[in-house]
Scaffold this motif. Structure first.
Motif, PDB file in Angstrom:
ATOM      1  N   ASP A 114       0.841  -1.195   0.000  1.00 30.81           N
ATOM      2  CA  ASP A 114       0.000   0.000   0.000  1.00 30.81           C
ATOM      3  C   ASP A 114       0.878   1.248   0.000  1.00 30.81           C
ATOM      4  O   ASP A 114       1.344   1.683   1.056  1.00 30.81           O
ATOM      5  CB  ASP A 114      -0.915  -0.009   1.231  1.00 30.81           C
ATOM      6  N   PRO A 115       1.130   1.850  -1.164  1.00 27.87           N
ATOM      7  CA  PRO A 115       1.961   3.062  -1.210  1.00 27.87           C
ATOM      8  C   PRO A 115       1.412   4.196  -0.355  1.00 27.87           C
ATOM      9  O   PRO A 115       2.178   5.025   0.146  1.00 27.87           O
ATOM     10  CB  PRO A 115       1.954   3.436  -2.697  1.00 27.87           C
ATOM     11  N   ASP A 116       0.083   4.241  -0.170  1.00 25.26           N
ATOM     12  CA  ASP A 116      -0.501   5.314   0.643  1.00 25.26           C
ATOM     13  C   ASP A 116       0.003   5.277   2.079  1.00 25.26           C
ATOM     14  O   ASP A 116       0.007   6.304   2.767  1.00 25.26           O
ATOM     15  CB  ASP A 116      -2.028   5.200   0.642  1.00 25.26           C
ATOM     16  N   ALA A 117       0.433   4.105   2.529  1.00 24.22           N
ATOM     17  CA  ALA A 117       0.875   3.970   3.916  1.00 24.22           C
ATOM     18  C   ALA A 117       2.261   4.572   4.143  1.00 24.22           C
ATOM     19  O   ALA A 117       2.630   4.851   5.290  1.00 24.22           O
ATOM     20  CB  ALA A 117       0.880   2.498   4.313  1.00 24.22           C
ATOM     21  N   VAL A 118       3.028   4.783   3.069  1.00 24.18           N
ATOM     22  CA  VAL A 118       4.399   5.274   3.235  1.00 24.18           C
ATOM     23  C   VAL A 118       4.656   6.589   2.505  1.00 24.18           C
ATOM     24  O   VAL A 118       5.702   7.212   2.718  1.00 24.18           O
ATOM     25  CB  VAL A 118       5.416   4.213   2.753  1.00 24.18           C
ATOM     26  N   LEU A 119       3.732   7.017   1.656  1.00 21.75           N
ATOM     27  CA  LEU A 119       3.909   8.269   0.923  1.00 21.75           C
ATOM     28  C   LEU A 119       3.043   9.362   1.537  1.00 21.75           C
ATOM     29  O   LEU A 119       1.952   9.082   2.049  1.00 21.75           O
ATOM     30  CB  LEU A 119       3.536   8.090  -0.552  1.00 21.75           C
ATOM     31  N   PRO A 120       3.503  10.609   1.485  1.00 21.27           N
ATOM     32  CA  PRO A 120       2.679  11.706   2.010  1.00 21.27           C
ATOM     33  C   PRO A 120       1.421  11.893   1.174  1.00 21.27           C
ATOM     34  O   PRO A 120       1.374  11.517  -0.004  1.00 21.27           O
ATOM     35  CB  PRO A 120       3.606  12.918   1.914  1.00 21.27           C
TER      36      PRO A 120
END
Length: 296
Positions: A114-120
């Protein structure tokens, strides 16, 4: 009596392309090929540079397309390696370039579901994304970052093959290609020479494979001018330490001293090269100095 006249073609009659019949007693008709070199140039002479033949002056432009003369460059960094490169380019950027930064966590997992978990939540818009990742997890985020910042091109540094193995590089390239985003993986970053997009070429024209000019002082190196620096600034560093070196030793000295910058390329052997990327960067500097010595 007046001499015979050439046949008169009726208005609107179609030209057959054949030479007209010669006048009686006149010289035989000549083919168009026979006129070459005898009747002046067939095409108009080129007008003076910047001035069209009809007298209107063209607008002068720089060598890059308009979008590259004022572009936003986003650097995705994960530590001191990337931060140093971003700082050097920010300090030496041309007018019109805006340098943006996206710091990433150092402890990213190798696989990110889940990129949303690590990207602003908000990533600034950019024309060019430069990925200075230090782990496979950060490299895996390249397509997601490029999509969110709406980049037209991506430059991914490969200064450590462990941070971006060949298989992962291929996967990233397929994703970017499917999104219509141009990309280049520079191995090492100081060897990048531009393409396949004007934004990438504009970047490499200022920060890429080093190019220097050397003025000799007898049998020694005199003044060294950096015509194109590396993204990390190693070209400028070597230019300061070369003066006074014997010309015959300049290439080897420059290749060695660039490591003292220090070079951030990996000392692990790249299986495809059977050598280290740090050594490859040294070969690049040696080639740049040898090329300068041949031009002096």
């Amino acid at each position: 009596m007046a001499p015979p006249q050439s046949p008169v073609r009726r208005p609107g009659a179609r030209d057959t392309g054949r030479p007209r019949d010669p006048a009686a007693g006149g010289a035989p008709a000549r083919s168009p090929a026979s006129l070459l070199g005898k009747r002046g140039p067939i095409v108009p002479r080129p007008s003076p540079r910047g001035v069209p033949r009809r007298g209107r002056r063209r607008r002068r432009t720089t060598g890059f397309p308009p979008r590259t003369r004022g572009m936003n460059v986003l650097f995705a960094t994960q530590g001191k390696y990337g931060e140093r490169i971003a700082e050097h380019i920010a300090a030496n950027r041309p007018r019109g370039w805006e340098i943006l930064r996206l710091p990433l966590r150092r402890n990213l997992p190798a696989v990110i579901d889940d990129p949303d978990a690590v990207l602003p939540a908000a990533i600034p818009a950019a024309d060019l994304l430069v990925s200075l990742h230090e782990s496979p997890g950060a490299a895996e985020l390249i397509p997601d970052i490029a999509q969110r910042c709406r980049a037209a091109a991506v430059l991914a540094a490969v200064d450590d093959r462990a941070a971006c193995p060949r298989g992962l590089e291929n996967q990233i390239g397929k994703r970017l290609g499917g999104m219509g985003i141009a990309f280049a993986f520079a191995r090492p970053l100081c060897g990048f020479d531009g393409g396949p997009h004007p934004l990438l070429s504009a970047f490499a024209s200022l920060f890429g494979r080093p190019r220097v000019r050397i003025d000799a002082d007898g049998d020694r190196v005199g003044r060294v001018t950096v015509e194109r620096d590396c993204p990390c600034g190693a070209g400028g560093f070597v230019a300061k330490v070369l003066p006074g070196t014997r010309l015959s030793e300049a290439a080897d000295t420059g290749a060695l001293r660039h490591h003292h910058h220090p070079c951030m390329a990996s000392m692990e052997v790249d299986p495809e090269l059977s050598d280290t990327l740090m050594h490859l960067s040294g070969y690049i500097f040696r080639a740049a100095i040898n090329a300068a010595l041949k031009r002096k």
